[in-house]
Design a protein around this motif. Sequence first.
Motif: not given
Length: 123
Positions: A44, A55, A66
């Motif tokens: 992320a 993210h 997301h």
Amino acid sequence: MTKDELETGTTLAPRFDANGLIAAVATHAGTGEVLMLAWMNAEALQKTIDTGEAHYWSRSRGELWHKGATSGQVQVVDELRIDCDQDAVWLKVRPQGDGGACHTGRRSCFYRAVEGGRLVARP
């Protein structure tokens, strides 16, 4: 990496917890309002850096998330900072869509104050 390199160096070396996560605070880049606290894993964080959009890791769903992919509330990252010991990140974001950040539809996840041990809604 030494403590000095970690705290004052130029190498990004995030320190993820035992679950592989790091805390991520998102604030509105224009107003400074705290929008949300979420978690990131290494993927992320890297996707956020690579795409310029936030993210996160959803602990409840156990998957990469997301922000805004389904709601339209994408968070465009103006600046990403990491704290002194590299175990938390701060994202200054520009919310897209209706400008909300919370899954409840509110602008911020921090929409209640504690007063006398009770929760009171705040704008």
